[in-house]
Design a protein around this motif. Sequence first.
Motif, PDB file in Angstrom:
ATOM      1  N   SER A  27       0.766  -1.257   0.155  1.00  0.00           N
ATOM      2  CA  SER A  27       0.134  -0.015   0.141  1.00  0.00           C
ATOM      3  C   SER A  27       0.842   1.211   0.050  1.00  0.00           C
ATOM      4  O   SER A  27       0.653   2.118   0.908  1.00  0.00           O
TER       5      SER A  27
ATOM      6  N   SER B 133       0.566   3.457  -2.165  1.00  0.00           N
ATOM      7  CA  SER B 133      -0.463   4.549  -2.425  1.00  0.00           C
ATOM      8  C   SER B 133      -1.250   5.059  -1.350  1.00  0.00           C
ATOM      9  O   SER B 133      -1.337   6.245  -1.194  1.00  0.00           O
TER      10      SER B 133
ATOM     11  N   GLU C  48      -8.660   8.044  -2.916  1.00  0.00           N
ATOM     12  CA  GLU C  48      -8.400   7.021  -3.667  1.00  0.00           C
ATOM     13  C   GLU C  48      -9.657   6.542  -4.492  1.00  0.00           C
ATOM     14  O   GLU C  48      -9.544   5.977  -5.356  1.00  0.00           O
TER      15      GLU C  48
END
Length: 389
Positions: free
Chosen positions: A129, A131, A163
């Motif tokens: 993760s 992001s 996101e």
Amino acid sequence: MNIENLKSAFEKVFGENENTKLFFSPGRVNLIGEHIDYNGGCVFPSAITYGTYAVVAPREDQKVRLYSGNFEDRGIIEFDLTDLSHADDEHWSVYVKGVMVQFKEVGFEIPTGFDAYVYGTIPNGSGLSSSASLELLVSQILKELHGYDISMIDMVKLSQKAENVYVGVNCGIMDQFAIGMGKKDYAIKLNTNDLSYEYAKANLGEHSILIMNTNKKRELADSKYNERRQECDAALELLKTVVDINFLCDLTVAEFDRVSNVINKDVLYRRAKHAVTENERVKLAIEVLASGDVHRFGKLLNESHKSLRDDYEVTGKELDTIVELAWAQEGVLGARMTGAGFGGCAIALVRNDAVEAVKEAIAKGYKEAIGYDAELYVATIGDGTKTLA
Ligand code: ADP
Ligand code: MG
């Protein structure tokens, strides 16, 4: 890149500056509870000490200039706060703009911009993760620079929304939560249904978490991910005709067994079965870990992987190979894929004195079977997103 050199890396790109601040946002591993954070289930992730750093200097105008040491060929990305719309060649600034848009939407003004040098030690696109790490990093930068009165939980929610809405990945809340709320030495028991959570000491005794990166890029991961979500929704709709539930994980395994015959398609049945059984494994895993039964914890990791492989079908050759190699090693108590799957990383619970031998055997076996190298490193559970200095 050495973390001590970040400031000089910033100055090479943006010039000397006395006003910089240093920020850190971790990656995460999910110990157990996969693909259920969008099914109202419980998950059990930890933040790790691998993460994303930023050296940031505030600006007086409305420009934002970004540079990532991980994407040097991209050079400086520049945009103006007065236009946060998607650029055609957006690249990684999509995460930055996405978070900014969410902050503005709930009423936080962003009067001035900044220069930021970003560098991450998490492999991108590997299921740890990076992001979400970047999204929380940006949230923390905005809070710090503009003195917003906002809690970490709200930053977690805004980051997830960035996101979902701006980047267009329909992820659940787990990644952002683990990253924002992480705590050294603890895993977080998070009920994704109502966001209640508890810190649980990661009582691993004389064992470590080995991260095993298959180096298989998660092609198709996003489309497959969305497909699994739709399958879960379809199964839920069928179940709702006979039981009063909001999420698949509202059912215990026993309840599910009583009503599951209403799901008339095998593939939907198996998707739902994974969600329901995984949720029970998480609860059990948290209990056995609290009692110090690491061996039982390891077995639950194995069962989780098998369920993701056979019922949820999100593993693939590389993840199955690396996990099976881990299972075969003396000193490994359990192993499973972690993250969305289809490539990316797996984790293994390994006795400390066996770590080196296990790494060697897995590296060799993986190269032989797959043809390229895996990356193997021990994870340390660390703190959540923060301003370092
Ligand atoms: P994951 O979250 O599993 O690592 P994603 O595909 O969701 O994989 O996110 C990876 C993307 O996040 C990268 O392609 C890049 O756009 C962005 N990103 C992550 N870390 C950094 C970084 N250090 N610098 C710039 N962009 C980053
Ligand atoms: Mg991601």
